[in-house]
Design a protein around this motif. Structure first.
Motif, PDB file in Angstrom:
ATOM      1  N   LEU A 209      41.088  49.870  37.524  1.00 25.73           N
ATOM      2  CA  LEU A 209      41.929  49.420  38.642  1.00 25.73           C
ATOM      3  C   LEU A 209      42.953  48.396  38.169  1.00 25.73           C
ATOM      4  O   LEU A 209      44.060  48.325  38.698  1.00 25.73           O
ATOM      5  N   SER A 210      42.566  47.553  37.220  1.00 25.03           N
ATOM      6  CA  SER A 210      43.518  46.611  36.635  1.00 25.03           C
ATOM      7  C   SER A 210      42.939  46.123  35.316  1.00 25.03           C
ATOM      8  O   SER A 210      41.741  46.230  35.068  1.00 25.03           O
ATOM      9  N   LEU A 211      43.824  45.621  34.452  1.00 27.97           N
ATOM     10  CA  LEU A 211      43.400  45.142  33.138  1.00 27.97           C
ATOM     11  C   LEU A 211      43.925  43.727  32.949  1.00 27.97           C
ATOM     12  O   LEU A 211      45.079  43.444  33.262  1.00 27.97           O
ATOM     13  N   ASP A 212      43.044  42.878  32.430  1.00 30.83           N
ATOM     14  CA  ASP A 212      43.438  41.483  32.150  1.00 30.83           C
ATOM     15  C   ASP A 212      44.245  40.883  33.297  1.00 30.83           C
ATOM     16  O   ASP A 212      45.419  40.585  33.145  1.00 30.83           O
TER      17      ASP A 212
ATOM     18  N   GLU B  49      40.581  42.158  34.341  1.00 28.75           N
ATOM     19  CA  GLU B  49      39.950  43.468  34.263  1.00 28.75           C
ATOM     20  C   GLU B  49      39.105  43.777  35.493  1.00 28.75           C
ATOM     21  O   GLU B  49      38.181  43.048  35.825  1.00 28.75           O
TER      22      GLU B  49
ATOM     23  N   TYR C 139      39.175  36.907  30.782  1.00 32.48           N
ATOM     24  CA  TYR C 139      37.859  36.492  30.306  1.00 32.48           C
ATOM     25  C   TYR C 139      37.929  35.070  29.766  1.00 32.48           C
ATOM     26  O   TYR C 139      38.920  34.689  29.141  1.00 32.48           O
TER      27      TYR C 139
ATOM     28  N   LYS D 164      45.817  50.059  55.918  1.00 30.52           N
ATOM     29  CA  LYS D 164      45.450  49.657  54.568  1.00 30.52           C
ATOM     30  C   LYS D 164      45.525  48.138  54.413  1.00 30.52           C
ATOM     31  O   LYS D 164      46.270  47.471  55.139  1.00 30.52           O
TER      32      LYS D 164
ATOM     33  N   TYR E 161      45.796  44.861  51.386  1.00 27.20           N
ATOM     34  CA  TYR E 161      46.255  44.606  50.012  1.00 27.20           C
ATOM     35  C   TYR E 161      45.094  44.163  49.131  1.00 27.20           C
ATOM     36  O   TYR E 161      44.095  43.630  49.613  1.00 27.20           O
ATOM     37  N   GLY E 162      45.261  44.346  47.840  1.00 30.73           N
ATOM     38  CA  GLY E 162      44.219  44.005  46.872  1.00 30.73           C
ATOM     39  C   GLY E 162      43.823  45.258  46.115  1.00 30.73           C
ATOM     40  O   GLY E 162      44.321  46.351  46.391  1.00 30.73           O
TER      41      GLY E 162
ATOM     42  N   GLN F  44      42.357  48.536  45.083  1.00 30.18           N
ATOM     43  CA  GLN F  44      41.962  49.628  45.973  1.00 30.18           C
ATOM     44  C   GLN F  44      40.659  50.270  45.493  1.00 30.18           C
ATOM     45  O   GLN F  44      40.628  51.417  45.044  1.00 30.18           O
TER      46      GLN F  44
ATOM     47  N   THR G  91      48.130  33.915  42.956  1.00 28.58           N
ATOM     48  CA  THR G  91      49.472  34.273  43.441  1.00 28.58           C
ATOM     49  C   THR G  91      49.891  33.392  44.617  1.00 28.58           C
ATOM     50  O   THR G  91      51.083  33.223  44.863  1.00 28.58           O
ATOM     51  N   ASP G  92      48.911  32.818  45.336  1.00 29.70           N
ATOM     52  CA  ASP G  92      49.242  32.132  46.596  1.00 29.70           C
ATOM     53  C   ASP G  92      49.223  30.612  46.528  1.00 29.70           C
ATOM     54  O   ASP G  92      49.596  29.944  47.491  1.00 29.70           O
TER      55      ASP G  92
ATOM     56  N   LYS H 107      45.762  40.141  61.697  1.00 25.64           N
ATOM     57  CA  LYS H 107      46.715  40.300  60.610  1.00 25.64           C
ATOM     58  C   LYS H 107      47.570  39.056  60.410  1.00 25.64           C
ATOM     59  O   LYS H 107      47.869  38.681  59.286  1.00 25.64           O
TER      60      LYS H 107
ATOM     61  N   ARG I  28      41.839  41.465  57.405  1.00 26.01           N
ATOM     62  CA  ARG I  28      43.093  41.399  56.664  1.00 26.01           C
ATOM     63  C   ARG I  28      42.935  41.540  55.157  1.00 26.01           C
ATOM     64  O   ARG I  28      43.772  42.123  54.481  1.00 26.01           O
TER      65      ARG I  28
END
Lengths: 356, 356
Positions: A16-19, A21, A48, A100, A102-103, A105, A148-149, A230, A340
């Motif tokens: 789904l994502s790397l680093d 991970e 990590y 849907k 966010y985040g 999936q 991010t926030d 929301k 949400r």
């Protein structure tokens, strides 16, 4: 050509994502009761962490009578406790929310079941003593990074109410599936909190602080909170206990089958109580048929396996629904409770197959 | 702790089914122009075939003047031809059809790009000669098994029109990415048909027959046909040339971003002609911005890489659309052409991201 030992026909983690991970367990393709360690889902908040000699020491301090630092080797020499437990990310099945969210999936694979061995946290807190000002126990991981926030650098950190922290099955684990916990799953020491979603089971434990207030770190008060609205935070409730849930492992959604007898099988699990029944519906929920539960773990923290022999004579399209019922009176509903950030999806599991 | 050589933060094939093995390339996580062989998608119709000494001989017969059987070592000694080509399963992106269609739910990863080396089929057919009754060339694979919709045992077999078979870039390949073709990708010999969907590139070539009729095997007339209607076969058209298409590799759909400059990047490809532009829209298709094409293969069969620097200052939810335009006047549309078996999905690629 004998392919039995080859690299073919082997499932893989789903990336789904790397680093940072994040990879799913190929849960539909694993029939073992215990998830093989290499197929354990990986769920990280940051890159990590860097470990060093210091990482083999676990300080316990705060609202205690005697602060103590436990060396890794000392913990391993204490009386150990083994538990078989489901570990499920609260974002498991996020991909199914409608609307849907966010985040990452996650589909069905942010769940694994392992044999965890370690020391009951209550044993350590017996040694330090607890002041009666103690409200929560805070667990801080070695992993850190940006968000991010918010501006700044954060360590991953979560707290537990003192009662949950003192449960004998809340353990400081040093083994997974009878081997040292692999680095990606929290070596050297990982908190394991049965019955709660995986976010509570802090990896790479750096320190444990007994506190006399309500912890408000971002992974406690921003993430891992159900926000039913929301555009505002009204009605927010923290994510804690694993909801009753199930999946059909096979057949897969939208698969093509022939007119024969097919074994439908899967798993079901719950944080509260135990699974008592798993039922299937072939008529959009009007009637439900019991499946056979088998291979259930002797401890209540494991998932239940189930199967059903489906004899299908007529060609056509079929919808198959699956729901679990629990000893706590809990049952899966047709609709999940939207929130949400997309946590705790546990609607009735539905697949469509075509018999041709 | 140096993790650069570790098993962490590495993408994996995504498992759709096993034995019959179907696994996706983790296309969003691979930035190499050529797909590393271990990340090549695996798409099979049956279990892996049994090979023996006989499998190293390739008979070419039928409507030829002189039937010949070519030994593997002889083919390798002939003048070789290397091509860089996209290989894309016609079921790629099937998961996005609405209404949904049955079959493996491929998302974006039923596509890879390799360096294939082999002998032009036309060179072999020059040696055998072709009768002027020849209409098609039939390729039969070693792989065989049952189907859900028909009784009997079938070999995988597909035909090409004689003109396509005689194109100098239609090759009998023996190398992928400068090594012997791995077993799972068709060792010892695999037909490679640039510009056509992957179903034409028959693996484990058993024999080649020049025929004077239209081949009607099940993989020619039941599968790999666009059926525009759900309940009848009216308007059926065979699947041949790869449609113009593109993906956004990063950011991922439903990801959370911060307010900074983000690189949006991906690939675009087409079977007819070449990619001339890839454009992004941030306003649901009202206006389109050109991206930078780069690292394009010198041959026309490869995909084009593209990127775009997106400076985002305002928090909020964004929809980003991507479309490719080709030298043949082709362009991606907002809607894909629905067909019952779910082939050739190529609608504008759309992602949603939240900036927080």
């Amino acid at each position: 050509m004998d392919l039995s030992n080859s690299y073919l026909n082997k499932p893989n983690l789903k990336t789904l994502s790397l680093d940072t991970e994040n990879q799913e367990t190929p849960i539909h393709f694993i029939t073992d009761g215990i998830t093989p360690t290499k197929y354990f889902y990986r769920r990280n908040h940051f890159s990590y962490p860097n470990l060093n000699q210091q990482s083999l020491l676990l300080p316990v301090y705060g609202e205690v009578n005697t602060p103590l630092t436990f060396p890794y080797c000392y913990l391993r020499s204490m009386p150990g406790r083994s538990i078989v437990s489901v570990l499920e990310c609260s974002g498991n099945k996020r991909a199914y929310f409608n609307p849907k969210t966010y985040g990452d999936q996650w589909q069905d694979g942010a769940i694994s079941q392992g044999i965890w061995k370690g020391v009951s946290l209550s044993n350590l807190l017996n040694l330090t003593g607890i002041k009666n000002t103690a409200k929560e126990v805070l667990f801080i991981g070695q992993d850190q990074g940006t968000r991010t926030d918010l501006d700044g650098i954060f360590n991953y950190a979560k707290s537990l109410p003192i009662e949950k922290a003192l449960h004998e099955d809340t353990i400081i684990a040093y083994e997974l599936n009878k081997s040292i916990i692999p680095y990606e799953h929290g070596f050297p020491l990982r908190l394991v909190v049965p019955e709660w979603y995986g976010m509570a089971s802090v990896k790479w434990l750096k320190e444990i602080q007994v506190i006399d207030y309500k912890f408000e770190g971002p992974f406690q008060t921003i993430d891992y909170v159900y926000y039913p609205n929301k555009y505002n935070d009204k009605g927010a409730v923290p994510v804690t206990t694993i909801k009753i849930n199930s999946i059909i492992k096979q057949p897969l959604n939208y698969s093509l089958l022939d007119t024969k007898t097919h074994e439908i099988f899967g798993i079901a699990w719950t944080g509260s109580g135990t699974i008592t029944d798993v039922e299937l519906s072939f008529d959009n929920g009007s009637t439900w048929k019991k499946t056979n539960l088998y291979g259930k773990s002797s401890q209540s923290y494991g998932w239940s396996n189930w199967r059903y022999l489906w004899e299908v004579k007529d060609k056509g399209e079929y919808t198959i629904m699956c729901r679990a019922k629990g000893s706590a009176g809990n049952i899966q509903s047709l609709e999940a409770i939207w929130n949400r950030k997309g946590y705790g999806y546990n609607a009735v599991y539905t697949i469509h197959v075509k018999v041709e």
